[in-house]
Scaffold this active site. Structure first.
Site, PDB file in Angstrom:
ATOM      1  N   ARG A 136      -5.984  -2.085 -21.244  1.00  0.00           N
ATOM      2  CA  ARG A 136      -7.382  -2.314 -20.917  1.00  0.00           C
ATOM      3  C   ARG A 136      -7.501  -3.545 -20.045  1.00  0.00           C
ATOM      4  O   ARG A 136      -6.956  -4.598 -20.372  1.00  0.00           O
ATOM      5  CB  ARG A 136      -8.202  -2.550 -22.198  1.00  0.00           C
ATOM      6  N   THR A 191     -13.121  -5.843 -17.761  1.00  0.00           N
ATOM      7  CA  THR A 191     -14.049  -4.701 -17.813  1.00  0.00           C
ATOM      8  C   THR A 191     -13.871  -3.840 -19.063  1.00  0.00           C
ATOM      9  O   THR A 191     -14.710  -2.991 -19.348  1.00  0.00           O
ATOM     10  CB  THR A 191     -13.805  -3.792 -16.604  1.00  0.00           C
ATOM     11  N   ASP A 246      -5.505  -7.520 -32.011  1.00  0.00           N
ATOM     12  CA  ASP A 246      -4.872  -6.741 -30.943  1.00  0.00           C
ATOM     13  C   ASP A 246      -3.576  -6.151 -31.503  1.00  0.00           C
ATOM     14  O   ASP A 246      -2.601  -6.871 -31.750  1.00  0.00           O
ATOM     15  CB  ASP A 246      -4.588  -7.662 -29.745  1.00  0.00           C
ATOM     16  N   ASP A 265      -0.227  -6.830 -29.614  1.00  0.00           N
ATOM     17  CA  ASP A 265       0.228  -8.220 -29.761  1.00  0.00           C
ATOM     18  C   ASP A 265       0.755  -8.476 -31.167  1.00  0.00           C
ATOM     19  O   ASP A 265       1.768  -9.160 -31.346  1.00  0.00           O
ATOM     20  CB  ASP A 265      -0.915  -9.189 -29.474  1.00  0.00           C
TER      21      ASP A 265
HETATM   22  C1  PRP Z   1      -5.481  -1.230 -27.125  1.00  0.00           C
HETATM   23  C2  PRP Z   1      -5.231  -0.100 -28.112  1.00  0.00           C
HETATM   24  C3  PRP Z   1      -5.790   1.109 -27.406  1.00  0.00           C
HETATM   25  C4  PRP Z   1      -6.945   0.522 -26.634  1.00  0.00           C
HETATM   26  C5  PRP Z   1      -8.211   0.809 -27.384  1.00  0.00           C
HETATM   27  O1  PRP Z   1      -4.490  -1.263 -26.172  1.00  0.00           O
HETATM   28  O2  PRP Z   1      -3.899   0.045 -28.482  1.00  0.00           O
HETATM   29  O3  PRP Z   1      -4.865   1.751 -26.547  1.00  0.00           O
HETATM   30  O4  PRP Z   1      -6.741  -0.885 -26.549  1.00  0.00           O
HETATM   31  O5  PRP Z   1      -9.300   0.361 -26.677  1.00  0.00           O
HETATM   32  P1  PRP Z   1     -10.374   1.326 -26.027  1.00  0.00           P
HETATM   33  O6  PRP Z   1     -10.699   2.381 -27.055  1.00  0.00           O
HETATM   34  O7  PRP Z   1     -11.530   0.399 -25.767  1.00  0.00           O
HETATM   35  O8  PRP Z   1      -9.818   1.887 -24.761  1.00  0.00           O
HETATM   36  P2  PRP Z   1      -4.347  -2.478 -25.106  1.00  0.00           P
HETATM   37  O9  PRP Z   1      -5.145  -2.207 -23.880  1.00  0.00           O
HETATM   38  O10 PRP Z   1      -4.639  -3.768 -25.810  1.00  0.00           O
HETATM   39  O11 PRP Z   1      -2.838  -2.387 -24.662  1.00  0.00           O
HETATM   40  P3  PRP Z   1      -1.524  -2.708 -25.494  1.00  0.00           P
HETATM   41  O12 PRP Z   1      -1.397  -1.624 -26.550  1.00  0.00           O
HETATM   42  O13 PRP Z   1      -0.461  -2.625 -24.464  1.00  0.00           O
HETATM   43  O14 PRP Z   1      -1.654  -4.069 -26.115  1.00  0.00           O
END
Ligand code: PRP
Length: 211
Positions: free
Chosen positions: A106, A110, A202, A205
């Site tokens: 993400r 945004t 997160d 993380d």
């Molecule tokens: C997190 C999570 C999902 C997403 C959920 O990933 O694992 O994939 O955010 O958010 P959303 O429903 O608002 O799209 P992230 O972008 O933090 O990536 P990562 O798993 O690599 O840390």
């Protein structure tokens, strides 16, 4: 959440306990990974409810009897990175499964998903597809993943989450009414950074110690 017939909340003492470990900010990444692995075992078992089975005959040591076995190929799709925390658990239950990957993060400004890696098997229409992502927040990442899977031919899809927030549930059940969703918890909302509250932080993380 009774408005969403395709949303299944897996609410067992065992899943509640695993979630308690994941939610606790004191849990370090080693224990966090272990609890996510164990929760995946429970959730993926539930998500196999809609898998196609066929009846075959076997001989027990005493008699012939009919048994059911899973029929047809299965494809697990972890959404990187956090979905990897559920992959080994899913493979422990479904060791013959094919694995596809969806790389999304993400954009921190945004909260929109950005695709960076996709590797899916051909002929996805033949597979029962299980998407693995611990977090369903705004639903942007999952919606993009489901659109991609359908573009590649997938028709039979279940999604597995540790925590799903109401805004994300509303979005994905509206945009993908043909998909089933399994989660250990439904959380009410998101904060100003689109993090699930209370959530568990997160997940990527916390799994990999990159806090
Ligand atoms: C997190 C999570 C999902 C997403 C959920 O990933 O694992 O994939 O955010 O958010 P959303 O429903 O608002 O799209 P992230 O972008 O933090 O990536 P990562 O798993 O690599 O840390």
């Amino acid at each position: 959440m009774s408005d969403h017939p395709n949303l299944h909340v897996v609410d067992l003492p065992l899943s509640r306990h695993k979630l308690s470990v994941l939610r606790d900010e004191r849990t370090r990444h080693r224990e966090f990974r272990q609890a996510m692995h164990e929760l995946a075992l429970i959730l993926v078992a539930e998500a196999t409810r809609r898998m196609p089975t066929s009846t075959v005959k076997v001989h027990t040591p005493l008699a012939e009897t009919e048994v059911e076995e899973i029929s047809g190929p299965i494809c697990l799709v972890p959404v990187l990175r956090a979905g990897l925390g559920m992959l080994e658990g899913a493979l422990a239950l479904l060791p013959e499964a094919t694995v596809g990957f969806m790389g999304l993060f993400r954009d921190e400004r945004t909260a929109e998903p950005v695709e960076y890696y996709v590797n899916l098997p051909r002929n996805l229409k033949d597979y029962f597809v299980v998407v693995l992502d611990p977090m369903l927040a705004t639903g942007g990442s999952l919606s993009a993943t489901l659109a991609k899977l359908k573009e590649e031919g997938a028709v039979w899809i279940s999604c597995v989450h540790a925590v799903a927030a109401v805004p994300g549930i509303e979005r994905v059940t509206r945009e993908h009414p043909d998909v089933s969703f399994y989660t250990a918890a439904v959380d009410p909302g998101l904060d100003e950074r689109a993090f699930i509250v209370p959530g568990l932080g997160d997940a990527g993380d916390r799994l990999y110690g990159t806090l």
